[in-house]
Scaffold this motif. Structure first.
Motif, PDB file in Angstrom:
ATOM      1  N   GLY A   1       0.811  -1.227   0.000  1.00  0.00           N
ATOM      2  CA  GLY A   1       0.000   0.000   0.000  1.00  0.00           C
ATOM      3  C   GLY A   1       0.834   1.262   0.000  1.00  0.00           C
ATOM      4  N   LYS A   2       2.167   1.121   0.219  1.00  0.00           N
ATOM      5  CA  LYS A   2       3.005   2.342   0.211  1.00  0.00           C
ATOM      6  C   LYS A   2       3.349   2.718  -1.227  1.00  0.00           C
ATOM      7  N   GLY A   3       3.332   4.059  -1.491  1.00  0.00           N
ATOM      8  CA  GLY A   3       3.726   4.531  -2.818  1.00  0.00           C
ATOM      9  C   GLY A   3       2.722   4.157  -3.889  1.00  0.00           C
ATOM     10  N   MET A   4       1.421   4.208  -3.542  1.00  0.00           N
ATOM     11  CA  MET A   4       0.365   3.860  -4.513  1.00  0.00           C
ATOM     12  C   MET A   4      -0.656   4.982  -4.567  1.00  0.00           C
ATOM     13  N   ARG A   5      -1.219   5.237  -5.743  1.00  0.00           N
ATOM     14  CA  ARG A   5      -2.295   6.213  -5.853  1.00  0.00           C
ATOM     15  C   ARG A   5      -3.311   5.715  -6.882  1.00  0.00           C
ATOM     16  N   VAL A   6      -4.598   5.726  -6.492  1.00  0.00           N
ATOM     17  CA  VAL A   6      -5.652   5.380  -7.447  1.00  0.00           C
ATOM     18  C   VAL A   6      -6.044   6.654  -8.197  1.00  0.00           C
ATOM     19  N   VAL A   7      -6.148   6.579  -9.534  1.00  0.00           N
ATOM     20  CA  VAL A   7      -6.514   7.749 -10.362  1.00  0.00           C
ATOM     21  C   VAL A   7      -7.827   7.446 -11.076  1.00  0.00           C
ATOM     22  N   ARG A   8      -8.853   8.245 -10.734  1.00  0.00           N
ATOM     23  CA  ARG A   8     -10.182   8.013 -11.349  1.00  0.00           C
ATOM     24  C   ARG A   8     -10.510   9.069 -12.413  1.00  0.00           C
ATOM     25  N   LYS A   9      -9.774  10.226 -12.349  1.00  0.00           N
ATOM     26  CA  LYS A   9     -10.055  11.288 -13.335  1.00  0.00           C
ATOM     27  C   LYS A   9      -8.727  11.706 -13.984  1.00  0.00           C
ATOM     28  N   GLU A  10      -8.785  12.055 -15.264  1.00  0.00           N
ATOM     29  CA  GLU A  10      -7.631  12.487 -16.054  1.00  0.00           C
ATOM     30  C   GLU A  10      -6.827  13.547 -15.302  1.00  0.00           C
ATOM     31  N   GLU A  11      -7.559  14.520 -14.724  1.00  0.00           N
ATOM     32  CA  GLU A  11      -6.849  15.659 -14.121  1.00  0.00           C
ATOM     33  C   GLU A  11      -6.083  15.263 -12.848  1.00  0.00           C
ATOM     34  N   GLU A  12      -6.362  14.066 -12.303  1.00  0.00           N
ATOM     35  CA  GLU A  12      -5.626  13.664 -11.078  1.00  0.00           C
ATOM     36  C   GLU A  12      -4.304  12.986 -11.432  1.00  0.00           C
TER      37      GLU A  12
ATOM     38  N   GLU B   1      -1.411  13.624 -13.172  1.00  0.00           N
ATOM     39  CA  GLU B   1      -0.065  14.193 -12.993  1.00  0.00           C
ATOM     40  C   GLU B   1       0.337  14.219 -11.520  1.00  0.00           C
ATOM     41  N   SER B   2      -0.564  14.704 -10.643  1.00  0.00           N
ATOM     42  CA  SER B   2      -0.182  14.818  -9.216  1.00  0.00           C
ATOM     43  C   SER B   2       0.035  13.416  -8.620  1.00  0.00           C
ATOM     44  N   ALA B   3      -0.784  12.463  -9.028  1.00  0.00           N
ATOM     45  CA  ALA B   3      -0.622  11.096  -8.490  1.00  0.00           C
ATOM     46  C   ALA B   3       0.718  10.522  -8.950  1.00  0.00           C
ATOM     47  N   PHE B   4       1.036  10.747 -10.215  1.00  0.00           N
ATOM     48  CA  PHE B   4       2.296  10.241 -10.793  1.00  0.00           C
ATOM     49  C   PHE B   4       3.485  10.817 -10.021  1.00  0.00           C
ATOM     50  N   ARG B   5       3.447  12.160  -9.809  1.00  0.00           N
ATOM     51  CA  ARG B   5       4.574  12.792  -9.122  1.00  0.00           C
ATOM     52  C   ARG B   5       4.643  12.353  -7.649  1.00  0.00           C
ATOM     53  N   ALA B   6       3.483  12.164  -7.024  1.00  0.00           N
ATOM     54  CA  ALA B   6       3.458  11.746  -5.603  1.00  0.00           C
ATOM     55  C   ALA B   6       4.097  10.361  -5.453  1.00  0.00           C
ATOM     56  N   CYS B   7       3.788   9.457  -6.370  1.00  0.00           N
ATOM     57  CA  CYS B   7       4.361   8.095  -6.271  1.00  0.00           C
ATOM     58  C   CYS B   7       5.855   8.137  -6.522  1.00  0.00           C
ATOM     59  N   GLN B   8       6.274   8.985  -7.477  1.00  0.00           N
ATOM     60  CA  GLN B   8       7.724   9.098  -7.749  1.00  0.00           C
ATOM     61  C   GLN B   8       8.457   9.600  -6.504  1.00  0.00           C
ATOM     62  N   SER B   9       7.884  10.647  -5.849  1.00  0.00           N
ATOM     63  CA  SER B   9       8.613  11.220  -4.704  1.00  0.00           C
ATOM     64  C   SER B   9       8.546  10.275  -3.502  1.00  0.00           C
ATOM     65  N   GLU B  10       7.415   9.583  -3.316  1.00  0.00           N
ATOM     66  CA  GLU B  10       7.372   8.620  -2.204  1.00  0.00           C
ATOM     67  C   GLU B  10       8.378   7.503  -2.445  1.00  0.00           C
ATOM     68  N   GLY B  11       8.450   7.047  -3.702  1.00  0.00           N
ATOM     69  CA  GLY B  11       9.428   6.005  -4.038  1.00  0.00           C
ATOM     70  C   GLY B  11      10.833   6.473  -3.741  1.00  0.00           C
ATOM     71  N   GLN B  12      11.109   7.727  -4.133  1.00  0.00           N
ATOM     72  CA  GLN B  12      12.449   8.301  -3.927  1.00  0.00           C
ATOM     73  C   GLN B  12      12.729   8.488  -2.442  1.00  0.00           C
ATOM     74  N   ASN B  13      11.751   9.059  -1.699  1.00  0.00           N
ATOM     75  CA  ASN B  13      11.982   9.386  -0.277  1.00  0.00           C
ATOM     76  C   ASN B  13      12.042   8.154   0.603  1.00  0.00           C
ATOM     77  N   TYR B  14      11.114   7.197   0.387  1.00  0.00           N
ATOM     78  CA  TYR B  14      11.083   6.041   1.296  1.00  0.00           C
ATOM     79  C   TYR B  14      11.987   4.904   0.827  1.00  0.00           C
ATOM     80  N   PHE B  15      12.169   4.780  -0.498  1.00  0.00           N
ATOM     81  CA  PHE B  15      12.884   3.584  -0.968  1.00  0.00           C
ATOM     82  C   PHE B  15      14.075   3.912  -1.867  1.00  0.00           C
ATOM     83  N   ALA B  16      14.394   5.197  -1.984  1.00  0.00           N
ATOM     84  CA  ALA B  16      15.516   5.647  -2.823  1.00  0.00           C
ATOM     85  C   ALA B  16      15.391   5.096  -4.244  1.00  0.00           C
ATOM     86  N   ASP B  17      14.139   4.984  -4.704  1.00  0.00           N
ATOM     87  CA  ASP B  17      13.932   4.490  -6.081  1.00  0.00           C
ATOM     88  C   ASP B  17      12.626   5.095  -6.590  1.00  0.00           C
ATOM     89  N   LYS B  18      12.732   6.007  -7.587  1.00  0.00           N
ATOM     90  CA  LYS B  18      11.510   6.728  -8.000  1.00  0.00           C
ATOM     91  C   LYS B  18      10.768   6.030  -9.147  1.00  0.00           C
TER      92      LYS B  18
END
Ligand code: MV4
Length: 498
Positions: free
Chosen positions: A165-176, A178-195
């Motif tokens: 469940g860490k580093g995951m985002r559900v996207v139901r609308k087109e406009e969500e 980009e932010s979901a994509f960037r959030a998962c990249q930064s969580e991957g980078q911050n928690y697991f040093a892999d974006k």
């Protein structure tokens, strides 16, 4: 046979491993942090060593300190339990380099399944159903948009180094997106040093069904059937059961065979779990993750198959072939496990503190794996789970009835717990019908309705209140004397005739 094993863990799982070792005549070494001096696993082992201050990073995750104790105590092997270092490649390697057997998978097994993207590619190769999605990683927002155009919304963006469940985002609308994509990249980078992230079609409202697998060092691999773990909140499981009420024999066989192909694909050694999401309407299942460790919920598999999974881990670590062939394994009856947590049932917030009265359930077909005892101070530093109650029945209903009876017996005061929440879930029509999904808990139990306190048997509460009052009268702390008010807090209207 090993002469001495160190358990690099704490709590109920450390006690579980100590028990298997004791039955095999193996000496045991416990390790404990400053906060765990009085914890039960310290007393039940043959030897116990302090490995550092309370915070996990300075103790249970401190590889040098644990390896030092292994050498000082002269152990042959280490059992990592679950959590902590159980899926840490560096720890598995450190054991190997120091001539200490790691009772678990190979470092390569852990590494290959730790990277969710490479795990998925290996599963595809093994013919395990995977969710349609991006072909490999998605590195730019434009690529993400292209994938979404191809597979359609909703989608789920996942960090490849994430999991559970860490580093995951559900996207139901087109406009969500980009932010979901960037959030998962930064969580991957911050928690697991892999974006690195990837995208999958989101299977809405799935069940979580997992298959226990076991491999040995001779190329054998079997499955020990499924466990359903859909009763969970924010990826924390609460109740698990085996078998799943939603699987037909045919699907069970297909899922089990897929799991064995997965294990054989990576030459898996030891106990492992292949997690699937199951679409109860289409009856399709898809690979989600592989857990390269023994799981919290392993007892329901033990009770329905008769296999001691911890002993089997030890035998496989000794280089023995599996003690059973696939045709030897059968599921019998039904088992349910509830996780008893020291937490406020209304806010789900941890509720550490001093356990006053503690009387575990007993009796026919009830198993309790617990490290709670009267007078024990539940620490704030670790997972709030203090006990697991597991029941077995010929039928699912009998297992549920036994669990309700066992929970009614469970006396636990001084800390808050989720015992009543479990009793309420196990009485809910959706749970009883068996077609609940991973969204069940968040949809039905965000707050505790007072009426759930109605049907709990009065006499149990009176006994508990009397025991607590008696203990309180004995203890110096007079604050707790007014027991009635405490039980009133539990929504009980008890007039105590003191
Ligand atoms: C999914 C999914 C639906 N579709 N992937 C949850 C944690 C990790 N094991 C992967 N998980 C999921 N992956 C696809 N393509 C549903 C889950 C999932 C879940 C997702 C959101 C909220 C709660 C969940 C509980 C279990 C599984």
């Amino acid at each position: 046979m090993f002469k001495k094993v160190l358990i690099a863990n704490r709590g109920e799982i450390a006690i579980r491993v100590i028990r298997a070792c004791r039955e095999l005549g193996i000496k045991t070494v416990s390790v404990f942090s400053d906060a765990d001096r009085d914890s039960l696993h310290v007393f039940l082992a043959d030897e116990a060593y302090n490995i550092g201050p309370a915070p996990s990073k300075e103790s249970y995750l401190n590889i040098p300190n644990i390896i030092d104790v292994c050498k000082k105590a002269g152990v042959d092997a280490v059992h990592p339990g679950y959590g902590f270092l159980s899926e840490n490649t560096n720890f598995a390697r450190a054991c190997k380099e120091n001539g200490i057997t790691f009772i678990g998978p190979t470092p390569e097994n852990i590494e290959s399944m730790g990277d969710k993207l490479s795990a998925k590619a290996l599963m595809k190769k093994a013919g395990v159903p995977t969710v349609p999605g991006s072909d490999g990683s998605v590195d730019t927002v434009e690529d993400a948009r292209t994938v979404v155009k191809k597979i359609g919304l909703p989608v789920i963006v996942k960090a490849s180094a994430g999991g559970g469940g860490k580093g995951m985002r559900v996207v139901r609308k087109e406009e969500e997106l980009e932010s979901a994509f960037r959030a998962c990249q930064s969580e991957g980078q911050n928690y697991f040093a892999d974006k690195t992230v990837y995208i999958e079609k989101f299977v809405t409202d799935p069940k979580h069904i997992e298959i226990q697998v076991f491999g040995d060092t001779h190329g054998n691999a079997v499955h020990l059937f499924e466990r359903e773990c859909s009763v969970q909140r924010r990826h924390q499981k609460l109740i698990e059961e085996a078998p799943s009420p939603s699987l037909t024999e045919e699907i069970r066989m297909k899922m089990g065979e897929a799991a064995v192909r997965a294990a054989k694909q990576i030459k898996y050694v030891g106990a492992g779990t292949i997690e699937f999401i199951f679409d109860n309407s289409t009856k399709d299942f898809y690979f989600m993750e592989m857990n390269t460790r023994l799981q919290v919920e392993h007892p329901i598999t033990e009770l329905t198959t008769g296999v001691d999974l911890v002993k089997e881990q030890i035998f496989v670590a000794l280089g023995k072939p599996l003690s059973f062939r696939q045709t030897d394994l059968k599921q019998k009856g039904h088992a349910i496990e509830v996780r008893i947590c020291a937490e406020d049932p209304e806010t789900y917030k941890p509720s550490p503190g001093l356990i006053r009265a503690c009387r575990h359930p007993q009796g026919p077909f009830v198993r309790v794996d617990s490290y709670a005892y009267p007078g024990y101070e539940v620490p704030i530093y670790y997972d709030p789970m203090i006990a697991k109650v597991i029941t077995w029945g010929e039928t699912r209903q009998e297992a549920v009835d036994r669990m309700q009876r066992a929970l009614a017996e469970f006396i636990l005061s001084g800390i808050k717990s989720n015992i009543l929440l479990h009793r309420s879930i196990l009485r809910h029509p959706t749970f009883l019908e068996g077609n609940y999904t991973t969204q069940f808990l968040e949809k039905n139990f965000e707050v505790i309705e007072p009426e759930i306190f109605k049907e709990v048997d009065d006499h149990v509460f009176l006994i508990a209140a009397a025991i607590t009052a008696y203990n309180d009268r004995k203890s110096k702390d007079v604050r707790q004397l007014n027991v009635a008010s405490k039980w009133k807090n539990m929504g009980r209207k008890i007039q105590l005739r003191m």
